[in-house]
Design an enzyme around this catalytic site. Structure first.
Site, PDB file in Angstrom:
ATOM      1  N   HIS A  96       0.859  -1.194   0.000  1.00 17.87           N
ATOM      2  CA  HIS A  96       0.000   0.000   0.000  1.00 17.87           C
ATOM      3  C   HIS A  96       0.894   1.243   0.000  1.00 17.87           C
ATOM      4  O   HIS A  96       1.964   1.248   0.610  1.00 17.87           O
ATOM      5  CB  HIS A  96      -0.904  -0.007   1.239  1.00 17.87           C
ATOM      6  N   GLU A  98       0.830   3.891   1.595  1.00 21.43           N
ATOM      7  CA  GLU A  98       1.196   4.402   2.930  1.00 21.43           C
ATOM      8  C   GLU A  98       2.344   3.586   3.518  1.00 21.43           C
ATOM      9  O   GLU A  98       3.174   4.110   4.267  1.00 21.43           O
ATOM     10  CB  GLU A  98      -0.042   4.409   3.847  1.00 21.43           C
TER      11      GLU A  98
END
Ligand code: PGA
Length: 241
Positions: A96, A98
C-alpha cells in the site's frame, strides 16, 4: 471470467468494540448482494480475530494489511503469513502506498511479502500507483510498470489481485476520472501473463461514484479506505449497480 473483488481497507481505524459494532450494521445489508462479487475487509491486526469469529458462515472474507516474508524470526513488530491463516485470514494488502511512503517499503520487499503470502495460501492484493509529481511529469506508466516488474517477479498470477491506487486520489476526495483509471488498468493488464487477474481501482471510492467506476470494462473491483468505515456507505459500495 474475471472475479469482482470489493475490499475495505480500515487502515489504523477501529478498536475491537468498534469493529463488532460495524458488523452489526453491515452484515444485514448483504442479504441481496449479488453472488458475483467477493467482499473483503482488511483490518488492523487486533481486529482480525473479532472479524474472523463473527464472519464465520458469512460471505465476507477477512484480510490483513501486511505480512512479513519470513515464516518466523527476530522481526519485531512484524507478522507472519502462518499467524494470519491460523485465524482465518484469506486476503492481505501488500505494498500500500502508505507502507511505501511512511515505512520504507520497496518493490523488493513488496515482492518478498507477496510470495510469502501466496506460499501460505493467502491471496495478496498488490497495490501500485503514481504520485501527483510523477503524474505531472508524465511518468505514470513508467512508475507503475517498474512496480509491477519487480513486484511480480516469481509471483503466481493465479492467486493475485492488483489494486491501482493513484496516490493523489487516496484520502483526498479527488477521485481519478473513471475513464483514466480504466485506461491505466488496461495498461496494467497488458503487462500480466494471466489476463484473469482481478484489478481494482482505489482512491476516494464512495457511494456517489462507485457505480460509474464499476461500469468501466477494465475495472474489476474497488479498494476502499474512508468509505469502508461506515456500514451504510460500505454497504452501498458493495451493492453497486
Ligand atoms: P480512500 O483510501 O478510499 O480513503 O481514498 C483508499 C486506500 O488507501 O486504499
Amino acid at each position: 471470467m474475471r472475479k469482482i473483488v470489493i475490499a475495505g481497507n480500515w487502515k489504523m481505524y477501529k478498536t475491537q468494540e468498534e469493529s463488532a459494532e460495524f458488523l452489526n450494521g453491515f452484515l444485514p445489508t448483504l442479504e441481496d448482494t449479488p453472488s458475483d462479487r467477493d467482499v473483503v475487509l482488511c483490518v488492523p491486526y487486533t481486529d482480525l480475530t473479532v472479524l474472523s469469529q463473527n464472519l464465520h458462515g458469512s460471505r465476507v472474507m477477512v484480510g490483513a494489511q501486511n505480512v512479513h516474508w519470513a515464516s518466523e524470526g527476530a522481526f519485531t513488530g512484524e507478522i507472519s503469513a502462518k499467524m494470519l491463516t491460523e485465524i482465518g485470514v484469506r486476503y492481505v494488502t501488500v505494498g500500500h502506498s502508505e507502507r511505501r511512503q511512511y515505512f520504507g517499503e520497496t518493490d523488493d520487499t513488496v515482492n518478498q511479502r507477496l510470495r510469502a503470502a501466496q506460499e501460505a495460501g493467502l491471496t495478496p492484493i498488490l497495490c501500485v500507483g503514481e504520485s501527483k509529481q510523477e503524474r505531472d511529469d508524465g511518468d505514470t506508466e513508467n512508475v507503475i510498470f517498474e512496480q509491477l516488474k519487480i513486484g511480480l517477479e516469481e509471483v503466481d498470477q493465479n492467486n493475485l489481485v492488483i489494486a491501482y491506487e493513484p496516490i493523489w486520489a487516496i484520502g483526498t476526495g479527488d477521485t481519478c476520472a473513471s475513464e483514466e483509471a480504466n485506461r491505466v488498468i488496461g495498461l496494467i493488464r497488458s503487462k500480466l501473463t494471466n489476463q484473469d487477474v482481478p484489478i481494482q481501482y482505489g482512491g476516494s471510492v464512495k457511494p456517489e461514484n462507485v457505480d460509474e467506476i464499476m461500469a468501466q470494462p477494465e475495472i474489476d473491483g474497488a479498494l476502499v479506505g474512508g468509505a469502508s468505515l461506515k456500514p451504510e456507505s460500505f454497504a452501498r459500495i458493495v451493492n453497486f449497480n
